[in-house]
Design a protein around this motif. Structure first.
Motif, PDB file in Angstrom:
ATOM      1  N   ILE A  21     -22.804 -24.972  68.650  1.00 32.69           N
ATOM      2  CA  ILE A  21     -22.882 -24.717  69.944  1.00 32.69           C
ATOM      3  C   ILE A  21     -21.819 -25.367  70.941  1.00 32.69           C
ATOM      4  CG2 ILE A  21     -23.990 -24.561  72.185  1.00 32.69           C
ATOM      5  CD1 ILE A  21     -26.477 -24.243  70.622  1.00 32.69           C
ATOM      6  N   ALA A  22     -21.345 -26.774  70.485  1.00 27.74           N
ATOM      7  CA  ALA A  22     -20.437 -27.389  71.305  1.00 27.74           C
ATOM      8  C   ALA A  22     -19.064 -26.811  71.145  1.00 27.74           C
ATOM      9  CB  ALA A  22     -20.484 -28.861  71.127  1.00 27.74           C
ATOM     10  N   LEU A  23     -18.914 -26.369  69.638  1.00 28.99           N
ATOM     11  CA  LEU A  23     -17.702 -26.005  69.192  1.00 28.99           C
ATOM     12  C   LEU A  23     -17.288 -24.550  69.676  1.00 28.99           C
ATOM     13  CD1 LEU A  23     -15.202 -26.092  67.354  1.00 28.99           C
ATOM     14  CD2 LEU A  23     -16.557 -25.109  65.323  1.00 28.99           C
ATOM     15  N   THR A  24     -18.529 -23.705  69.887  1.00 32.05           N
ATOM     16  CA  THR A  24     -18.382 -22.269  70.415  1.00 32.05           C
ATOM     17  C   THR A  24     -17.828 -22.497  72.045  1.00 32.05           C
ATOM     18  OG1 THR A  24     -19.621 -21.706  68.910  1.00 32.05           O
ATOM     19  CG2 THR A  24     -19.433 -20.390  70.775  1.00 32.05           C
ATOM     20  N   GLU A  25     -18.715 -23.597  72.804  1.00 33.96           N
ATOM     21  CA  GLU A  25     -18.518 -23.520  74.153  1.00 33.96           C
ATOM     22  C   GLU A  25     -16.979 -24.296  74.431  1.00 33.96           C
ATOM     23  OE1 GLU A  25     -21.828 -25.930  75.144  1.00 33.96           O
ATOM     24  OE2 GLU A  25     -23.011 -24.154  75.530  1.00 33.96           O
ATOM     25  N   ALA A  26     -16.572 -25.203  73.332  1.00 32.55           N
ATOM     26  CA  ALA A  26     -15.154 -25.779  73.921  1.00 32.55           C
ATOM     27  C   ALA A  26     -14.006 -24.942  73.957  1.00 32.55           C
ATOM     28  CB  ALA A  26     -14.894 -26.758  72.436  1.00 32.55           C
ATOM     29  N   GLU A  27     -14.336 -23.732  73.704  1.00 35.07           N
ATOM     30  CA  GLU A  27     -13.141 -22.697  73.682  1.00 35.07           C
ATOM     31  C   GLU A  27     -12.747 -22.590  75.220  1.00 35.07           C
ATOM     32  OE1 GLU A  27     -10.151 -20.219  72.774  1.00 35.07           O
ATOM     33  OE2 GLU A  27     -11.341 -21.394  71.374  1.00 35.07           O
ATOM     34  N   GLY A  28     -13.877 -22.406  75.948  1.00 34.88           N
ATOM     35  CA  GLY A  28     -13.601 -22.238  77.442  1.00 34.88           C
ATOM     36  C   GLY A  28     -13.704 -23.669  78.179  1.00 34.88           C
ATOM     37  N   ALA A  29     -13.812 -24.469  77.541  1.00 36.54           N
ATOM     38  CA  ALA A  29     -13.876 -25.865  78.385  1.00 36.54           C
ATOM     39  C   ALA A  29     -12.676 -26.279  79.076  1.00 36.54           C
ATOM     40  CB  ALA A  29     -14.323 -26.796  77.615  1.00 36.54           C
ATOM     41  N   ARG A  30     -13.072 -26.861  80.430  1.00 43.76           N
ATOM     42  CA  ARG A  30     -11.754 -27.418  81.031  1.00 43.76           C
ATOM     43  C   ARG A  30     -10.997 -28.106  80.313  1.00 43.76           C
ATOM     44  NH1 ARG A  30     -12.023 -29.432  87.422  1.00 43.76           N
ATOM     45  NH2 ARG A  30      -9.773 -29.482  87.492  1.00 43.76           N
ATOM     46  N   ASP A  31     -11.637 -29.407  79.842  1.00 38.90           N
ATOM     47  CA  ASP A  31     -10.971 -30.296  79.106  1.00 38.90           C
ATOM     48  C   ASP A  31     -11.433 -29.842  77.552  1.00 38.90           C
ATOM     49  OD1 ASP A  31     -10.056 -32.550  77.690  1.00 38.90           O
ATOM     50  OD2 ASP A  31     -10.993 -33.948  79.131  1.00 38.90           O
ATOM     51  N   ARG A  32     -10.521 -29.091  76.766  1.00 42.03           N
ATOM     52  CA  ARG A  32     -10.875 -28.874  75.440  1.00 42.03           C
ATOM     53  C   ARG A  32     -10.804 -29.964  74.623  1.00 42.03           C
ATOM     54  NH1 ARG A  32      -7.797 -25.515  72.584  1.00 42.03           N
ATOM     55  NH2 ARG A  32      -9.802 -24.843  71.244  1.00 42.03           N
ATOM     56  N   VAL A  33     -10.094 -30.674  74.815  1.00 44.85           N
ATOM     57  CA  VAL A  33      -9.827 -31.993  73.805  1.00 44.85           C
ATOM     58  C   VAL A  33     -10.902 -32.934  73.896  1.00 44.85           C
ATOM     59  CG1 VAL A  33      -8.745 -34.109  73.288  1.00 44.85           C
ATOM     60  CG2 VAL A  33      -7.288 -32.214  73.883  1.00 44.85           C
ATOM     61  N   ARG A  34     -11.652 -33.037  75.162  1.00 49.05           N
ATOM     62  CA  ARG A  34     -12.884 -33.997  75.055  1.00 49.05           C
ATOM     63  C   ARG A  34     -14.044 -33.202  74.544  1.00 49.05           C
ATOM     64  NH1 ARG A  34     -15.029 -37.835  78.528  1.00 49.05           N
ATOM     65  NH2 ARG A  34     -13.062 -37.702  79.604  1.00 49.05           N
ATOM     66  N   ALA A  35     -14.273 -31.909  74.752  1.00 48.30           N
ATOM     67  CA  ALA A  35     -15.175 -31.077  74.292  1.00 48.30           C
ATOM     68  C   ALA A  35     -14.939 -30.949  72.747  1.00 48.30           C
ATOM     69  CB  ALA A  35     -15.210 -29.646  74.839  1.00 48.30           C
ATOM     70  N   LEU A  36     -13.938 -30.707  71.993  1.00 45.81           N
ATOM     71  CA  LEU A  36     -13.914 -30.814  70.835  1.00 45.81           C
ATOM     72  C   LEU A  36     -14.013 -32.125  70.214  1.00 45.81           C
ATOM     73  CD1 LEU A  36     -10.678 -28.502  70.477  1.00 45.81           C
ATOM     74  CD2 LEU A  36     -12.891 -27.920  69.730  1.00 45.81           C
ATOM     75  N   ALA A  55     -10.772 -43.642  77.872  1.00 44.68           N
ATOM     76  CA  ALA A  55     -11.775 -44.184  76.730  1.00 44.68           C
ATOM     77  C   ALA A  55     -12.381 -43.121  75.969  1.00 44.68           C
ATOM     78  CB  ALA A  55     -12.814 -45.201  77.315  1.00 44.68           C
ATOM     79  N   GLY A  56     -12.419 -43.026  74.572  1.00 43.34           N
ATOM     80  CA  GLY A  56     -13.187 -42.084  73.802  1.00 43.34           C
ATOM     81  C   GLY A  56     -12.050 -40.910  73.342  1.00 43.34           C
ATOM     82  N   ALA A  57     -10.921 -40.890  74.011  1.00 41.01           N
ATOM     83  CA  ALA A  57      -9.849 -39.973  73.812  1.00 41.01           C
ATOM     84  C   ALA A  57      -9.677 -40.007  72.266  1.00 41.01           C
ATOM     85  CB  ALA A  57      -8.593 -40.033  74.643  1.00 41.01           C
ATOM     86  N   PRO A  58      -9.336 -38.921  71.445  1.00 43.79           N
ATOM     87  CA  PRO A  58      -9.014 -38.873  70.039  1.00 43.79           C
ATOM     88  C   PRO A  58      -7.772 -39.542  69.844  1.00 43.79           C
ATOM     89  CG  PRO A  58      -8.952 -36.683  70.903  1.00 43.79           C
ATOM     90  CD  PRO A  58      -9.585 -37.665  71.913  1.00 43.79           C
ATOM     91  N   ILE A  59      -7.399 -40.371  68.859  1.00 47.78           N
ATOM     92  CA  ILE A  59      -6.059 -40.920  68.796  1.00 47.78           C
ATOM     93  C   ILE A  59      -5.814 -40.456  67.183  1.00 47.78           C
ATOM     94  CG2 ILE A  59      -6.369 -42.852  70.267  1.00 47.78           C
ATOM     95  CD1 ILE A  59      -6.892 -44.470  68.106  1.00 47.78           C
ATOM     96  N   GLY A  60      -6.565 -39.782  66.509  1.00 45.46           N
ATOM     97  CA  GLY A  60      -6.072 -39.636  64.845  1.00 45.46           C
ATOM     98  C   GLY A  60      -7.370 -39.240  64.102  1.00 45.46           C
ATOM     99  N   LEU A  61      -7.187 -38.847  62.813  1.00 45.17           N
ATOM    100  CA  LEU A  61      -8.129 -38.782  61.767  1.00 45.17           C
ATOM    101  C   LEU A  61      -7.866 -39.649  60.858  1.00 45.17           C
ATOM    102  CD1 LEU A  61      -8.359 -34.853  61.784  1.00 45.17           C
ATOM    103  CD2 LEU A  61     -10.352 -36.531  62.807  1.00 45.17           C
ATOM    104  N   MET A  62      -8.963 -40.244  60.005  1.00 46.07           N
ATOM    105  CA  MET A  62      -8.824 -40.878  58.754  1.00 46.07           C
ATOM    106  C   MET A  62      -8.438 -39.968  57.488  1.00 46.07           C
ATOM    107  SD  MET A  62      -9.306 -44.033  59.647  1.00 46.07           S
ATOM    108  CE  MET A  62      -9.239 -44.634  57.962  1.00 46.07           C
TER     109      MET A  62
END
Length: 367
Positions: free
Chosen positions: A24-39, A312-319
């Motif tokens: 549900i969060a993934l679907t709602e992230a499409e229209g989120a104001r802050d997509r990066v945070r939502a995703l 804080a909590g912002a994504p900086i990368g993937l393993m």
């Protein structure tokens, strides 16, 4: 089930609910104001849901093994029990009580039978409960396959969407304009992480009027000492200055993580460097406060641009590593901790370019 053991069905149900919320969060992230945070929240939701589902499957597998071994060990006893119960069920009650030695023998046989029958029935109930539980566990493992497939697919979609959203992001303030050529020369000329960090702290940058001013005051960041969250879901593998298998000691800690795990900033910070460095793989160097640097190394992908101020909590990368597949979840070992941790993340905390023990700053979990 023995007291103190988690119920696999409850654990799997909780995991399914977590994965549903992540979808549900993934679907709602499409229209989120802050997509990066939502995703980012969606990716974390999938990670936590898949960990919980793996744990539920592990519990189910272990419990199934216990029940199968117990039933195999009691195979002859079960056969005798079933034979006795069938005999009692088929034979008329008066005939069972009749004894060739006469009334006294008949009385004794009746007393013995009255004592044995409840015990036989109790054993039969226990056997029936274990067989029913075994059937439920096998149905649980079968039903988890569909949930697992959807969860793995959703997690991969969320990671891809997050990478695109970070690349498209234009709303982050920038504290300074970086000189890519100067950074590249510094990285090439540095022989150690110490020399690179020292050069980085001395490097002159062009401040931007649109930025958020100077780096955060050191005392506020220092006040978070011992309470910082780890940048990734991981467990402590090697401590500060602890020698590795080759005898090399590094002034940082090593965390064991799951493949493709999301790495986030533990504190609001300015990105001072991102990219490959020496033998550390992809490195992200953050400045959470004046005179402080966080070095996070070993990522497969890195997000953001040098000079950006991230929350804080912002994504900086993937393993790195390969995203787990269904077979990795369905073939769970007894010693499995709920998910393999095959990747390693290296982390340092530096104040005035002096390495400090990250264990004093972060909430750590050991194996």
């Amino acid at each position: 089930m023995a007291s103190g053991q988690a119920d696999p069905a409850i654990t799997a149900q909780r995991a399914a609910q977590m994965l549903e919320r992540a979808a549900i969060a993934l679907t709602e992230a499409e229209g989120a104001r802050d997509r990066v945070r939502a995703l980012s929240e969606a990716v974390r939701g999938y990670e936590e849901g898949l960990i919980a589902l793996r744990e539920g499957l592990r519990q189910a597998t272990l419990r199934e093994r216990v029940l199968v071994m117990r039933l195999d060990a009691k195979r002859e006893e079960v056969a005798r029990l079933l034979g006795a119960l069938q005999t009692i069920q088929r034979a008329p009650a008066p005939l069972l009580l009749l004894h060739p030695s006469g009334p006294v023998g008949t009385a004794r046989s009746g007393m013995i039978l009255s004592e044995i029958t409840p015990a036989l029935q109790s054993q039969a109930r226990t056997l029936g409960a274990e067989l029913s539980e075994l059937q439920v566990l096998r149905l649980l493992q079968e039903s988890a396959a569909a949930t697992l497939s959807e969860g793995l697919d959703g997690a991969q979609k969320a990671r891809i969407a997050l990478s695109r959203a970070v690349a498209d992001r234009t709303d982050l303030p920038r504290r300074f304009a970086a000189d890519p050529a100067a950074l590249a020369r510094l990285a090439e000329s540095s022989q150690t992480l110490d020399s690179f960090a020292d050069g980085l702290s001395r490097q002159e940058v062009t401040a931007l009027e649109s930025g958020a001013g100077e780096a955060e005051a050191p005392d506020r960041f220092a006040g978070a000492r011992g309470r910082l969250p780890l940048p990734v879901d991981g467990k402590l593998l090697r401590r500060f200055e602890e020698a590795d298998a080759a005898g090399v000691r590094r002034p940082g800690i090593v965390l064991a993580t799951r493949p493709r795990a999301l790495v986030t900033s533990p504190w609001p910070a300015t990105i001072r460097y991102r990219g490959p460095l020496l033998d550390y793989g992809n490195v992200m160097i953050l400045e959470p406060a004046a005179d402080f640097l966080l070095v996070i190394a070993g990522l497969k992908e890195v997000y953001g641009e040098v000079g950006e101020i991230i929350p804080a909590g912002a994504p900086i990368g993937l393993m790195g590593g390969e995203a787990p597949e269904e077979r990795d979840f369905l073939t769970v070992g007894v010693k499995d901790d709920g998910g393999s941790r095959e990747e390693t993340l290296y982390m340092e905390v530096r104040q005035a370019n002096v390495p400090m023990d990250p264990a004093d700053w972060f909430r750590l979990t050991e194996e």
